[in-house]
Design a protein around this motif. Structure first.
Motif, PDB file in Angstrom:
ATOM      1  N   GLY A 135     108.274  28.265  -4.430  1.00 11.03           N
ATOM      2  CA  GLY A 135     107.323  27.179  -4.553  1.00 11.03           C
ATOM      3  C   GLY A 135     106.158  27.381  -3.607  1.00 11.03           C
ATOM      4  N   LEU A 136     105.138  26.547  -3.754  1.00  8.56           N
ATOM      5  CA  LEU A 136     103.968  26.620  -2.880  1.00  8.56           C
ATOM      6  C   LEU A 136     104.366  26.331  -1.432  1.00  8.56           C
ATOM      7  N   GLY A 137     103.878  27.166  -0.532  1.00 10.82           N
ATOM      8  CA  GLY A 137     104.029  26.871   0.889  1.00 10.82           C
ATOM      9  C   GLY A 137     105.426  26.961   1.438  1.00 10.82           C
ATOM     10  N   GLY A 138     106.268  27.796   0.872  1.00 12.46           N
ATOM     11  CA  GLY A 138     107.612  27.965   1.421  1.00 12.46           C
ATOM     12  C   GLY A 138     107.590  28.708   2.746  1.00 12.46           C
TER      13      GLY A 138
ATOM     14  N   VAL B 123     104.600  43.081  -0.252  1.00 14.45           N
ATOM     15  CA  VAL B 123     105.230  41.857  -0.740  1.00 14.45           C
ATOM     16  C   VAL B 123     104.181  40.906  -1.303  1.00 14.45           C
ATOM     17  N   ASP B 124     104.429  40.410  -2.511  1.00 16.63           N
ATOM     18  CA  ASP B 124     103.596  39.395  -3.139  1.00 16.63           C
ATOM     19  C   ASP B 124     104.430  38.155  -3.418  1.00 16.63           C
ATOM     20  N   TYR B 125     103.757  37.018  -3.441  1.00 13.90           N
ATOM     21  CA  TYR B 125     104.393  35.767  -3.856  1.00 13.90           C
ATOM     22  C   TYR B 125     103.987  35.420  -5.282  1.00 13.90           C
ATOM     23  N   CYS B 126     104.927  34.854  -6.019  1.00 12.18           N
ATOM     24  CA  CYS B 126     104.614  34.181  -7.278  1.00 12.18           C
ATOM     25  C   CYS B 126     105.020  32.725  -7.059  1.00 12.18           C
ATOM     26  N   GLU B 127     104.023  31.896  -6.728  1.00 14.50           N
ATOM     27  CA  GLU B 127     104.294  30.505  -6.332  1.00 14.50           C
ATOM     28  C   GLU B 127     104.146  29.601  -7.557  1.00 14.50           C
ATOM     29  N   LEU B 128     105.270  29.040  -7.969  1.00 15.22           N
ATOM     30  CA  LEU B 128     105.387  28.445  -9.295  1.00 15.22           C
ATOM     31  C   LEU B 128     105.326  26.924  -9.332  1.00 15.22           C
ATOM     32  N   TYR B 129     105.734  26.277  -8.282  1.00 15.67           N
ATOM     33  CA  TYR B 129     105.855  24.820  -8.301  1.00 15.67           C
ATOM     34  C   TYR B 129     105.475  24.258  -6.942  1.00 15.67           C
ATOM     35  N   GLU B 130     105.180  22.974  -6.945  1.00 14.63           N
ATOM     36  CA  GLU B 130     104.863  22.295  -5.695  1.00 14.63           C
ATOM     37  C   GLU B 130     105.876  21.201  -5.436  1.00 14.63           C
TER      38      GLU B 130
END
Length: 289
Positions: free
Chosen positions: A146-149, A164-171
């Protein structure tokens, strides 16, 4: 005034995730109360959605993929199934926790490694002990979250040489009704029993994540914003002090330490955030009361 024979467990998980555990606890004789402190929503911003799409389209460029939670699996697989009816080969999959791994298995994905500490912990720190995540020099790794983990997982993998990349799916949001529900709980904590019963309820607050704890702290901080008279402020301060005396059931030593720093005095620390571990810790605590 009589005390209830077993405490009422205040479940703070998102509503959809609370029902199964509540049913299990009620079978064991516990009363349950819902106070959702966390609401999940797919990202709404167009730029964020484009960022997700780009990561999904490049999915076959990654050597390793990590899902940090059940929610990450739910939201991530919805995207992947739209663009990759057949997943690319040669990717190693990892999950934070056995429940997340089980969610992946439901989609036909087996995890490469699932590290669990000797105490049963299943955190990001435990996953970083997995043998297949030690030598990652030059690997491209995608983390679904999620966003901002928390950043610890990605930071450590980068220190080991990975890209490393993030795929931020939900808030994560605080539910709109949570403030009022917390005020009602505080009113009961300071001495009100259910009308006509003569039985004072005992409460245990169950928090499945550090995010839920942070939302609880934000809500308690907001409670005094519209109070003006000294008497109102004193009553509110007393209620908050009473809240901090409630037993707090948490999923890890890290969350327990944060709660202790925030002033909570009675902490019950489970081995991890699974329903099984949280129930075991609860039964151990109440059996010793």
């Amino acid at each position: 005034m009589l005390l209830a024979s077993k405490p009422c467990v205040v479940i703070t998980r998102p509503q959809a995730q609370a029902e199964t555990w509540a049913a299990d606890l009620q079978t064991l004789g516990f009363a349950c109360r819902r106070l959702p402190l966390l609401e999940l929503r797919a990202v709404q911003d167009e730029a964020q959605q484009r960022a997700i799409k780009n990561k999904i389209l490049d999915f076959d460029l990654y050597q390793k993929v990590i899902f940090v939670s059940q929610n990450a699996v739910d939201y991530g697989m919805a995207w992947l199934e739209d663009y990759w009816p057949q997943l690319p080969i040669g990717i190693d999959y990892f999950a934070v926790g056995a429940t997340t791994a089980k969610k992946l298995a439901n989609h036909g994905i087996a995890v490469t490694d699932l590290a669990i500490s000797e105490s049963g912990g299943m955190t990001s720190e435990d996953l970083l002990c997995a043998p297949q995540l030690q030598d990652v020099q030059g690997d491209k790794i995608l983390i679904f979250r999620g966003l901002g983990g928390r950043g610890h997982l990605a930071e450590t993998l980068r220190e080991r040489g990975a890209w490393v990349d993030y795929c931020e799916l939900y808030e994560r949001l605080i539910p709109s009704e949570a403030q009022g529900q917390l005020q009602q709980l505080l009113a009961e904590v300071i001495g009100n029993e259910p009308a006509g019963t003569g039985v004072k309820e005992r409460f245990i607050l169950a928090l499945h994540s550090g995010e839920s704890l942070q939302n609880l702290l934000r809500l308690t901080a907001n409670l005094g914003e519209n109070l003006h008279s000294p008497a109102q402020k004193t009553a509110q301060a007393n209620a908050l002090a009473q809240l901090q005396t409630l037993p707090l059931l948490v999923p890890s030593a890290r969350v327990a330490e944060t709660a202790r720093t925030a002033g909570f005095k009675h902490l019950i620390t489970a081995e991890n955030a699974t329903d099984h571990a949280m129930t075991a810790a609860l039964l151990n605590y109440t059996g010793n009361q």
